[in-house]
Every structure is written in structure tokens, then in C-alpha cells.
Design a protein around this motif. Structure first.
Motif, PDB file in Angstrom:
ATOM      1  N   GLY A  78       0.834  -1.201   0.000  1.00  0.00           N
ATOM      2  CA  GLY A  78       0.000   0.000   0.000  1.00  0.00           C
ATOM      3  C   GLY A  78       0.868   1.250   0.000  1.00  0.00           C
ATOM      4  N   ASP A  79       0.309   2.354   0.442  1.00  0.00           N
ATOM      5  CA  ASP A  79       1.021   3.638   0.498  1.00  0.00           C
ATOM      6  C   ASP A  79       0.660   4.306   1.813  1.00  0.00           C
ATOM      7  OD1 ASP A  79       2.076   6.193   0.186  1.00  0.00           O
ATOM      8  OD2 ASP A  79       0.571   6.804  -1.278  1.00  0.00           O
ATOM      9  N   GLU A  80       1.491   4.069   2.819  1.00  0.00           N
ATOM     10  CA  GLU A  80       1.202   4.597   4.154  1.00  0.00           C
ATOM     11  C   GLU A  80       1.080   6.117   4.139  1.00  0.00           C
ATOM     12  OE1 GLU A  80       3.233   4.606   8.550  1.00  0.00           O
ATOM     13  OE2 GLU A  80       3.519   2.837   7.296  1.00  0.00           O
ATOM     14  N   ALA A  81       1.955   6.800   3.388  1.00  0.00           N
ATOM     15  CA  ALA A  81       1.931   8.261   3.327  1.00  0.00           C
ATOM     16  C   ALA A  81       0.614   8.772   2.735  1.00  0.00           C
ATOM     17  CB  ALA A  81       3.110   8.778   2.510  1.00  0.00           C
ATOM     18  N   GLY A  82       0.052   8.001   1.800  1.00  0.00           N
ATOM     19  CA  GLY A  82      -1.201   8.393   1.163  1.00  0.00           C
ATOM     20  C   GLY A  82      -2.424   7.770   1.814  1.00  0.00           C
ATOM     21  N   ASP A  83      -2.219   7.091   2.960  1.00  0.00           N
ATOM     22  CA  ASP A  83      -3.291   6.422   3.688  1.00  0.00           C
ATOM     23  C   ASP A  83      -3.983   5.353   2.839  1.00  0.00           C
ATOM     24  OD1 ASP A  83      -4.616   5.997   6.096  1.00  0.00           O
ATOM     25  OD2 ASP A  83      -6.291   7.286   5.518  1.00  0.00           O
ATOM     26  N   ILE A  84      -3.174   4.649   2.021  1.00  0.00           N
ATOM     27  CA  ILE A  84      -3.681   3.551   1.195  1.00  0.00           C
ATOM     28  C   ILE A  84      -3.303   2.239   1.884  1.00  0.00           C
ATOM     29  CG2 ILE A  84      -3.640   2.454  -1.081  1.00  0.00           C
ATOM     30  CD1 ILE A  84      -4.685   5.350  -1.150  1.00  0.00           C
ATOM     31  N   LYS A  85      -4.302   1.483   2.271  1.00  0.00           N
ATOM     32  CA  LYS A  85      -4.091   0.233   2.998  1.00  0.00           C
ATOM     33  C   LYS A  85      -3.510  -0.843   2.083  1.00  0.00           C
ATOM     34  CE  LYS A  85      -6.753   1.307   6.785  1.00  0.00           C
ATOM     35  NZ  LYS A  85      -6.005   2.359   7.401  1.00  0.00           N
ATOM     36  N   SER A 140      -7.404   6.178  -6.559  1.00  0.00           N
ATOM     37  CA  SER A 140      -8.156   7.289  -7.150  1.00  0.00           C
ATOM     38  C   SER A 140      -7.328   7.943  -8.250  1.00  0.00           C
ATOM     39  CB  SER A 140      -8.532   8.313  -6.082  1.00  0.00           C
ATOM     40  OG  SER A 140      -7.384   8.962  -5.594  1.00  0.00           O
ATOM     41  N   GLU A 141      -7.995   8.566  -9.198  1.00  0.00           N
ATOM     42  CA  GLU A 141      -7.310   9.192 -10.323  1.00  0.00           C
ATOM     43  C   GLU A 141      -6.428  10.365  -9.886  1.00  0.00           C
ATOM     44  OE1 GLU A 141      -6.957   8.147 -13.489  1.00  0.00           O
ATOM     45  OE2 GLU A 141      -8.009   6.386 -12.740  1.00  0.00           O
ATOM     46  N   ASP A 142      -6.702  10.930  -8.701  1.00  0.00           N
ATOM     47  CA  ASP A 142      -5.882  12.058  -8.235  1.00  0.00           C
ATOM     48  C   ASP A 142      -4.744  11.626  -7.307  1.00  0.00           C
ATOM     49  OD1 ASP A 142      -7.534  11.401  -6.112  1.00  0.00           O
ATOM     50  OD2 ASP A 142      -8.033  13.455  -5.609  1.00  0.00           O
ATOM     51  N   TRP A 143      -4.562  10.311  -7.140  1.00  0.00           N
ATOM     52  CA  TRP A 143      -3.442   9.798  -6.352  1.00  0.00           C
ATOM     53  C   TRP A 143      -2.140  10.172  -7.059  1.00  0.00           C
ATOM     54  CZ3 TRP A 143       0.463   6.213  -7.386  1.00  0.00           C
ATOM     55  CH2 TRP A 143       1.201   5.781  -6.283  1.00  0.00           C
ATOM     56  N   VAL A 144      -1.124  10.537  -6.288  1.00  0.00           N
ATOM     57  CA  VAL A 144       0.180  10.882  -6.858  1.00  0.00           C
ATOM     58  C   VAL A 144       1.286  10.108  -6.142  1.00  0.00           C
ATOM     59  CG1 VAL A 144      -0.510  13.194  -7.590  1.00  0.00           C
ATOM     60  CG2 VAL A 144       0.494  12.875  -5.325  1.00  0.00           C
ATOM     61  N   CYS A 145       2.434  10.022  -6.785  1.00  0.00           N
ATOM     62  CA  CYS A 145       3.600   9.354  -6.207  1.00  0.00           C
ATOM     63  C   CYS A 145       3.944  10.007  -4.874  1.00  0.00           C
ATOM     64  CB  CYS A 145       4.774   9.460  -7.174  1.00  0.00           C
ATOM     65  SG  CYS A 145       6.312   8.769  -6.500  1.00  0.00           S
ATOM     66  N   PRO A 146       4.113   9.203  -3.813  1.00  0.00           N
ATOM     67  CA  PRO A 146       4.422   9.783  -2.506  1.00  0.00           C
ATOM     68  C   PRO A 146       5.831  10.363  -2.419  1.00  0.00           C
ATOM     69  CG  PRO A 146       4.430   7.398  -2.370  1.00  0.00           C
ATOM     70  CD  PRO A 146       3.925   7.754  -3.744  1.00  0.00           C
ATOM     71  N   LEU A 147       6.716  10.020  -3.361  1.00  0.00           N
ATOM     72  CA  LEU A 147       8.074  10.553  -3.321  1.00  0.00           C
ATOM     73  C   LEU A 147       8.247  11.828  -4.136  1.00  0.00           C
ATOM     74  CD1 LEU A 147      10.328   7.355  -3.557  1.00  0.00           C
ATOM     75  CD2 LEU A 147       9.500   8.560  -1.532  1.00  0.00           C
ATOM     76  N   CYS A 148       7.707  11.838  -5.367  1.00  0.00           N
ATOM     77  CA  CYS A 148       7.972  12.990  -6.236  1.00  0.00           C
ATOM     78  C   CYS A 148       6.713  13.739  -6.680  1.00  0.00           C
ATOM     79  CB  CYS A 148       8.775  12.552  -7.461  1.00  0.00           C
ATOM     80  SG  CYS A 148       7.845  11.616  -8.691  1.00  0.00           S
TER      81      CYS A 148
END
Length: 53
Positions: free
Chosen positions: A18-25, A34-42
């Protein structure tokens, strides 16, 4: 589940993690982000990712 790589920075989205920074389990497929999800690094948009072979 398939992993996806951010072309600009190399970040790997792994659905098993998942993506802890984006609260994705863990367990959320890349296609289900979601379509507005972005890379948590860049901050690159979802369309800048490619499937890892």
C-alpha cells in the motif's frame, strides 16, 4: 498483484504494502487508486507509472 513503477523517480507501488503516506491500505490494486493519487516521493501523477514486468 502487479507492481507499478514511477517513471520519473523509480518509486515502486506494491499493492501488498500500500502507500502509508497516502493512507492507502495494503491490498489496494493500482487500478483501484483514485485518479488524483500521486507518487508519494515525487508527486508524479498516476499516468506517469508503468507496470513492472
Amino acid at each position: 498483484m502487479e507492481k507499478w513503477r514511477c517513471k520519473p523517480c523509480g518509486y515502486i507501488y506494491d499493492p501488498a504494502v500500500g502507500d502509508e503516506a497516502g493512507d492507502i491500505k495494503p491490498g489496494v490494486k493500482f487500478e483501484d487508486l483514485s485518479e488524483d493519487w500521486v507518487c508519494p516521493l515525487c508527486g508524479a501523477p498516476k499516468e506517469d507509472f508503468e507496470k513492472v514486468q
